[in-house]
Scaffold this active site. Structure first.
Site, PDB file in Angstrom:
ATOM      1  N   LYS A 109       0.833  -1.212   0.000  1.00 40.85           N
ATOM      2  CA  LYS A 109       0.000   0.000   0.000  1.00 40.85           C
ATOM      3  C   LYS A 109       0.868   1.263   0.000  1.00 40.85           C
ATOM      4  O   LYS A 109       0.618   2.200  -0.754  1.00 40.85           O
ATOM      5  CB  LYS A 109      -0.940   0.018   1.224  1.00 40.85           C
ATOM      6  N   ARG A 116      -9.951   0.678   9.224  1.00 38.13           N
ATOM      7  CA  ARG A 116      -9.549  -0.699   9.517  1.00 38.13           C
ATOM      8  C   ARG A 116     -10.675  -1.471  10.194  1.00 38.13           C
ATOM      9  O   ARG A 116     -10.534  -2.683  10.403  1.00 38.13           O
ATOM     10  CB  ARG A 116      -8.331  -0.698  10.438  1.00 38.13           C
ATOM     11  N   ARG A 148      11.574  -5.758   5.873  1.00 39.85           N
ATOM     12  CA  ARG A 148      11.332  -4.343   5.564  1.00 39.85           C
ATOM     13  C   ARG A 148      12.211  -3.429   6.416  1.00 39.85           C
ATOM     14  O   ARG A 148      12.390  -3.648   7.604  1.00 39.85           O
ATOM     15  CB  ARG A 148       9.852  -4.033   5.828  1.00 39.85           C
ATOM     16  N   ARG A 169      11.155  -1.622  11.933  1.00 35.57           N
ATOM     17  CA  ARG A 169      10.083  -1.252  12.874  1.00 35.57           C
ATOM     18  C   ARG A 169       9.865  -2.352  13.907  1.00 35.57           C
ATOM     19  O   ARG A 169       9.867  -3.531  13.577  1.00 35.57           O
ATOM     20  CB  ARG A 169       8.780  -1.022  12.094  1.00 35.57           C
ATOM     21  N   ARG A 226      -0.509  -9.120  13.817  1.00 40.59           N
ATOM     22  CA  ARG A 226      -1.151  -8.095  12.970  1.00 40.59           C
ATOM     23  C   ARG A 226      -1.937  -8.748  11.841  1.00 40.59           C
ATOM     24  O   ARG A 226      -3.002  -8.272  11.461  1.00 40.59           O
ATOM     25  CB  ARG A 226      -0.098  -7.129  12.412  1.00 40.59           C
TER      26      ARG A 226
HETATM   27  P1  AMP Z   1       0.446   0.467   9.742  1.00 39.91           P
HETATM   28  O1  AMP Z   1       1.672   1.270   9.561  1.00 39.91           O
HETATM   29  O2  AMP Z   1      -0.709   0.965   8.906  1.00 39.91           O
HETATM   30  O3  AMP Z   1       0.661  -1.003   9.558  1.00 39.91           O
HETATM   31  O4  AMP Z   1      -0.024   0.676  11.270  1.00 39.91           O
HETATM   32  C1  AMP Z   1       0.804   0.329  12.354  1.00 39.91           C
HETATM   33  C2  AMP Z   1      -0.030   0.137  13.604  1.00 39.91           C
HETATM   34  O5  AMP Z   1      -0.720   1.366  13.911  1.00 39.91           O
HETATM   35  C3  AMP Z   1      -1.132  -0.909  13.496  1.00 39.91           C
HETATM   36  O6  AMP Z   1      -0.649  -2.216  13.761  1.00 39.91           O
HETATM   37  C4  AMP Z   1      -2.108  -0.421  14.566  1.00 39.91           C
HETATM   38  O7  AMP Z   1      -1.648  -0.721  15.867  1.00 39.91           O
HETATM   39  C5  AMP Z   1      -2.033   1.087  14.405  1.00 39.91           C
HETATM   40  N1  AMP Z   1      -3.029   1.603  13.412  1.00 39.91           N
HETATM   41  C6  AMP Z   1      -2.765   2.213  12.226  1.00 39.91           C
HETATM   42  N2  AMP Z   1      -3.897   2.560  11.596  1.00 39.91           N
HETATM   43  C7  AMP Z   1      -4.921   2.162  12.403  1.00 39.91           C
HETATM   44  C8  AMP Z   1      -6.342   2.209  12.298  1.00 39.91           C
HETATM   45  N3  AMP Z   1      -6.961   2.742  11.231  1.00 39.91           N
HETATM   46  N4  AMP Z   1      -7.070   1.701  13.322  1.00 39.91           N
HETATM   47  C9  AMP Z   1      -6.478   1.164  14.412  1.00 39.91           C
HETATM   48  N5  AMP Z   1      -5.144   1.067  14.568  1.00 39.91           N
HETATM   49  C10 AMP Z   1      -4.359   1.561  13.570  1.00 39.91           C
END
Ligand code: AMP
Length: 215
Positions: free
Chosen positions: A14, A89, A129, A162, A173
């Protein structure tokens, strides 16, 4: 006008695809993950609360995310179109998004693209990554390595792995994605704006398919 939502598990591509789209279509990318990581780094109350969930591979509560996005949509830069990466999400977030767009921006979502990737590919992609903490550029130690060891090609910053890209957290996740976020496909599938693409293909191929959809 393009108001695009990207769905897909962590590491589906993405972020990579968003970077290409924003260059070519001149729209903004809004990544809730990036906004949350910035809040964690800045040590804000939101960041402190969110960190616990993020470190555990869990979703941050809807109310925090929805408030954060309400604030983000107040910026003028969203008026010409946007890509949402990592939001919504949950179905509650999707409902709140529809309301925010309708009431505040007088607009709506134009495309939803779901990038489909096999679970084991997700694990391989995320554990390899590496991210630039300064500009957000992403690399993969095997598939897309930086030119100079562990440094970002764009600004020379030292790349990081990360915390939530460690294998155990990635598997958590992924579980959250299958239990919660993938249900969003049902929410959007009847909208006539929903497209599924294989995210297993080479990024160039994925991008050309995205361009066919966006026109
Ligand atoms: P990402 O970088 O999008 O994979 O997000 C990293 C982490 O941030 C996720 O594993 C969640 O803990 C939190 N997070 C990001 N976006 C959301 C969302 N829309 N709703 C809930 N938690 C989120």
């Amino acid at each position: 006008m393009i108001n695009l939502i990207f769905l897909g598990p962590p590491g589906a591509g993405k972020g990579t695809q968003s970077a290409r789209i924003i260059d070519e279509y001149k729209i903004v990318q809004i990544s809730t993950g990036d906004l949350l990581r910035a809040a964690v780094k800045a040590g804000t109350p939101l960041g402190k609360e969110a960190k616990v969930y993020m470190d555990g591979g869990q979703l941050v509560p809807d109310s925090l995310i929805i408030n954060m996005m309400k604030e983000r949509f107040e910026s003028d830069d969203c008026q010409n179109g946007f890509i949402l990466d990592g939001f919504p999400r949950t179905t509650a977030q999707a409902v709140a998004l529809d309301e925010m767009l309708q009431n505040e921006l007088k607009t709506s979502v134009t495309h939803i693209i779901s990038l489909e990737v096999d679970d084991e590919v997700v694990v391989k992609r995320n554990t390899g990554r590496r991210v630039c903490p300064s500009c957000g550029a992403t690399y993969h130690i095997k598939f897309n390595p930086p030119k100079d060891g562990g440094k970002c090609d764009k600004d020379g910053e030292t790349l990081v792995h990360r915390d939530d890209d460690q294998e155990e957290t990635i598997r958590k996740r992924l579980g959250v994605y299958h239990d919660t976020t993938s249900l969003l496909k049902d929410y959007y599938s009847k909208s006539g704006k929903f497209f599924e693409l294989s995210g297993d293909d080479h990024p160039d191929k994925v991008y050309s398919k995205i361009k066919e959809i966006l026109g």
